[in-house]
Design an enzyme around this catalytic site. Structure first.
Site, PDB file in Angstrom:
ATOM      1  N   LYS A  48       0.737  -1.192   0.111  1.00 51.66           N
ATOM      2  CA  LYS A  48      -0.093  -0.003  -0.002  1.00 51.66           C
ATOM      3  C   LYS A  48       0.850   1.256  -0.050  1.00 51.66           C
ATOM      4  CE  LYS A  48      -3.815  -2.470  -0.464  1.00 51.66           C
ATOM      5  NZ  LYS A  48      -4.276  -3.355   0.624  1.00 51.66           N
TER       6      LYS A  48
HETATM    7  C1  LIG Z   1      -5.486  -3.976   0.926  1.00 51.26           C
HETATM    8  C2  LIG Z   1      -6.839  -4.014   0.830  1.00 51.26           C
HETATM    9  C3  LIG Z   1      -7.695  -4.305   2.102  1.00 51.26           C
HETATM   10  C4  LIG Z   1      -7.231  -5.362   3.383  1.00 51.26           C
HETATM   11  O1  LIG Z   1      -6.173  -4.481   3.875  1.00 51.26           O
HETATM   12  P1  LIG Z   1      -5.355  -5.583   4.903  1.00 51.26           P
HETATM   13  O2  LIG Z   1      -4.533  -4.369   5.721  1.00 51.26           O
HETATM   14  O3  LIG Z   1      -4.331  -6.387   4.085  1.00 51.26           O
HETATM   15  O4  LIG Z   1      -6.300  -5.942   5.604  1.00 51.26           O
HETATM   16  C5  LIG Z   1      -9.084  -4.110   2.316  1.00 51.26           C
HETATM   17  N1  LIG Z   1      -9.553  -3.397   1.089  1.00 51.26           N
HETATM   18  C6  LIG Z   1      -8.846  -3.031  -0.093  1.00 51.26           C
HETATM   19  C7  LIG Z   1      -9.626  -2.409  -1.068  1.00 51.26           C
HETATM   20  C8  LIG Z   1      -7.734  -3.485  -0.174  1.00 51.26           C
HETATM   21  O5  LIG Z   1      -6.940  -3.022  -1.346  1.00 51.26           O
END
Ligand SMILES: *Cc1c(COP(=O)(O)O)cnc(C)c1O
Length: 386
Positions: free
Chosen positions: A185
């Site tokens: 991210k």
């Molecule tokens: C990555 C992601 C998540 C989950 O995030 P985590 O921190 O891995 O639990 C949820 N929603 C979207 C749209 C994502 O891209």
């Protein structure tokens, strides 16, 4: 020419590394002073009265948010089909029912027109996803939600730092907003997330449920002058706290988030420039005071040629370029489609995007010469395939 351009690479500097080492040597490695420092720094970017609660993942944050809003069996929560499975699975954690919505054909975010017809007496919440880091139309969604007395929990996993008009995502009053710091991210703590909100009662519940439903947090227990052994369990909670090791990364990632954003903005601009005049559709840019976080840069092949999408991906793979598809929509996954009898014809915009899209590499470890190479390879690939 053989090069390698990774789809993503985390941007970790000496500052992050030194902070983690300091934490490891400090004698306190789970939730403690570094988590507090990370949360405080996060809160400072929001107006007064906003709380930032660090959690072990965005999935955990979404779960805690819905729980704190008292979502339960018999309730319905509207989610886009064009997302990662976490957005919908948290609804099931609480025994409630996810209702799947199509998205806007251009932005791939849900808008009022997509969800209006899905609201029933059972609807308790909507989870808009700021797809790729482009902001959903929050004014319109808020208005619809207020009119129908439903809550909004923003899945902002892609959206740090996105702005809706001149407002940073997370700063809309009475919304709960959940960021992800997963490894790929825009800012990362390895695994982690943050819930941001301005509702005292709801934030208190989230803080308790994040650590076993205990009424005092661990760091407070061991650092206050009250007896350290005493606490009360007030609910059957979860184990969703962030560690000080993760927060050590977060403190510096947050501080550098603008530098990293500027690099992604530069890359997006370069793609926008170099990929014109091709039979592809470029992602929507933000207008006015809004700000795209450019977590993803997702192109779409024109309709006449979208049957060659997989060939182009294979060509780019051969060139050493990492790509991805965002998303295989939820209505195309076995579990969701079977359980809720979902049909592709009901989600035409998401379906079209899925069939034609390729997410290109965009991250702050990428150089402009990498961007050049990706664009050049796309042109060559199209020439060879078409
Ligand atoms: C990555 C992601 C998540 C989950 O995030 P985590 O921190 O891995 O639990 C949820 N929603 C979207 C749209 C994502 O891209």
């Amino acid at each position: 020419m053989h090069r390698k351009v990774d789809f993503h690479k985390p941007d970790i500097t000496k500052d992050e590394i030194n902070e983690v080492v300091k934490t490891l040597k400090s004698g306190w490695i789970t939730s403690g002073p570094k988590v507090k420092k990370f949360e405080d720094a996060f809160e400072r970017i929001y107006p007064k009265g906003y709380k930032a609660i660090a959690v072990s993942s965005a999935t955990a944050g979404l779960h805690l948010s819905l729980e704190a809003l008292n979502i339960k069996k018999g309730d319905e929560v509207i989610v886009p089909t064009h997302t990662f499975t976490a957005t919908a699975e948290v609804v099931e954690y609480l025994g409630a029912k996810p209702i799947f919505s199509d998205v806007d054909a251009q932005t791939l975010c849900i808008g009022v027109d997509n969800i209006k017809g899905l609201i029933t007496k059972k609807t308790k919440a909507v989870i808009p996803v700021h797809f790729a880091g482009y902001p959903c139309d929050l004014d319109q969604l808020s208005e619809l939600a207020n009119k129908n007395s439903i809550d909004i929990v923003e899945d902002a996993a892609h959206a740090f730092p996105t702005k809706y008009k001149d407002r940073l995502i997370g700063s809309i009053s009475n919304h709960l907003t959940v960021f992800s710091f997963y490894a790929n991210k825009t800012i990362t703590t390895g695994e982690g997330g943050m819930v941001v909100l301005n509702n005292e009662k709801v934030s208190k519940r989230i803080m308790q449920m994040r650590s076993h439903g205990i009424d005092r947090d661990v760091f407070d227990r061991f650092n206050s002058i009250k007896a350290s052994w005493y606490y009360q369990v007030v609910a059957a909670g979860f184990k969703y706290n962030m560690t000080d090791i993760s927060a050590s990364l977060g403190i510096h990632q947050l501080r550098r988030s603008h530098i990293m954003l500027e690099k992604r903005q530069r890359i997006a601009k370069e793609y926008n420039k170099k990929l014109t005049y091709l039979p592809i559709q470029l992602p929507v840019n933000c207008e006015g005071n809004s700000q795209h976080s450019w977590h993803l840069y997702s192109i779409r092949l024109n309709k006449e040629i979208n049957s060659y999408r997989d060939d182009l991906i294979n060509y780019l793979t051969k060139c050493g370029i990492g790509t991805s598809v965002h998303y295989v929509p939820l209505h195309r996954h076995k579990y969701w489609s079977k359980k809720y009898a979902l049909e592709a014809v009901d989600f035409p915009n998401s379906e079209n995007a899925f069939k034609s899209c390729i997410s290109l590499p965009i991250h702050s470890k990428m150089t402009l010469s990498d961007v050049d190479y990706v664009c050049h390879s796309i042109k060559q690939g199209l020439q060879e395939i078409l």
